[in-house]
Scaffold this active site. Structure first.
Site, PDB file in Angstrom:
ATOM      1  N   MET A   1       7.943   4.601   5.869  1.00 41.27           N
ATOM      2  CA  MET A   1       8.152   3.222   5.407  1.00 41.27           C
ATOM      3  C   MET A   1       9.463   3.089   4.640  1.00 41.27           C
ATOM      4  O   MET A   1      10.141   2.074   4.732  1.00 41.27           O
ATOM      5  CB  MET A   1       6.976   2.749   4.554  1.00 41.27           C
ATOM      6  N   GLU A   2       9.828   4.113   3.894  1.00 40.94           N
ATOM      7  CA  GLU A   2      11.099   4.072   3.163  1.00 40.94           C
ATOM      8  C   GLU A   2      12.283   4.045   4.126  1.00 40.94           C
ATOM      9  O   GLU A   2      13.254   3.306   3.918  1.00 40.94           O
ATOM     10  CB  GLU A   2      11.188   5.275   2.207  1.00 40.94           C
TER      11      GLU A   2
ATOM     12  N   ASP B   1      23.931 -10.862   5.626  1.00 43.00           N
ATOM     13  CA  ASP B   1      24.287 -11.637   4.434  1.00 43.00           C
ATOM     14  C   ASP B   1      25.788 -11.594   4.158  1.00 43.00           C
ATOM     15  O   ASP B   1      26.387 -12.617   3.828  1.00 43.00           O
ATOM     16  CB  ASP B   1      23.522 -11.117   3.218  1.00 43.00           C
TER      17      ASP B   1
ATOM     18  N   MET C   1       0.805  -1.236   0.000  1.00 44.77           N
ATOM     19  CA  MET C   1       0.000   0.000   0.000  1.00 44.77           C
ATOM     20  C   MET C   1       0.832   1.276   0.000  1.00 44.77           C
ATOM     21  O   MET C   1       0.305   2.370   0.127  1.00 44.77           O
ATOM     22  CB  MET C   1      -0.964   0.016   1.198  1.00 44.77           C
ATOM     23  N   CYS C   2       2.140   1.151  -0.131  1.00 48.18           N
ATOM     24  CA  CYS C   2       2.996   2.339  -0.175  1.00 48.18           C
ATOM     25  C   CYS C   2       2.925   3.006  -1.542  1.00 48.18           C
ATOM     26  O   CYS C   2       2.896   2.334  -2.570  1.00 48.18           O
ATOM     27  CB  CYS C   2       4.450   1.964   0.123  1.00 48.18           C
ATOM     28  N   HIS C   3       2.934   4.328  -1.519  1.00 45.15           N
ATOM     29  CA  HIS C   3       2.964   5.096  -2.761  1.00 45.15           C
ATOM     30  C   HIS C   3       4.400   5.166  -3.272  1.00 45.15           C
ATOM     31  O   HIS C   3       5.328   5.348  -2.479  1.00 45.15           O
ATOM     32  CB  HIS C   3       2.472   6.526  -2.512  1.00 45.15           C
TER      33      HIS C   3
END
Length: 164
Positions: free
Chosen positions: A117-118, A132, A75-77
């Site tokens: 969110m970013e 990793d 749902m992120c733009h």
């Protein structure tokens, strides 16, 4: 309690319409961490990891993650980011064998919606990339906590974490 805006009249998920929001300058800072063993700490500090410069690769991964957040969080733009900065610090106490990489991700945009969110995605991907890069020297690494530290801009105003 704030109204949930990610559901339509049928109760189904939707991407929120932000077209009526004003364009403003927005920033978000998120943090994460990764606890490593002494061998990994020494590899990173001495630049002897066989995969290369751990922080350089993790930094690029964090930047790429911020730029691609809308492709992995449904749902992120998609946002035109104006800046992404990933920083590393150490929290070390050799007397107790504590070697922790502290990660700070700052993301900026000028747009219709925020970049929390970013920033969170950038911090998470950075920590995962350190894992990793270093897993051959020990898989017992611990990632987190990951959290939003602050944000500026938008109709809900500024936020600054007070407990961390």
């Amino acid at each position: 309690m704030a109204e949930l805006t990610h559901f339509n009249e049928q109760g189904r998920a939707r991407m929120v319409d932000v077209s009526d929001k004003p364009i403003t300058s927005r920033t978000a800072v998120a943090s994460s961490s990764i606890l490593v063993n002494e061998a990994i700490y020494n590899q990173i500090k001495e630049g002897t990891n066989k995969k290369g410069d751990v922080f350089a690769v993790a930094q690029v991964a964090g930047i790429m993650a911020a730029k691609n957040t809308a492709t992995i969080i449904p749902m992120c733009h998609p946002l035109p980011l104006t800046g992404v900065d990933i920083r590393f610090d150490w929290d070390v106490d050799e007397s107790v064998g504590h070697y922790e990489v502290l990660i700070r991700a700052e993301v900026k945009t000028t747009g219709l919606t925020g970049v929390e969110m970013e920033a969170l995605t950038a911090a998470s991907a950075t920590a995962l990339t350190v894992y990793d890069m270093c897993k051959a020297a020990g898989k017992e690494m611990i990632i987190g906590p990951t959290m939003l530290q602050s944000k500026t801009g938008g109709k809900n105003g500024d936020y600054s974490r007070t407990d961390a």
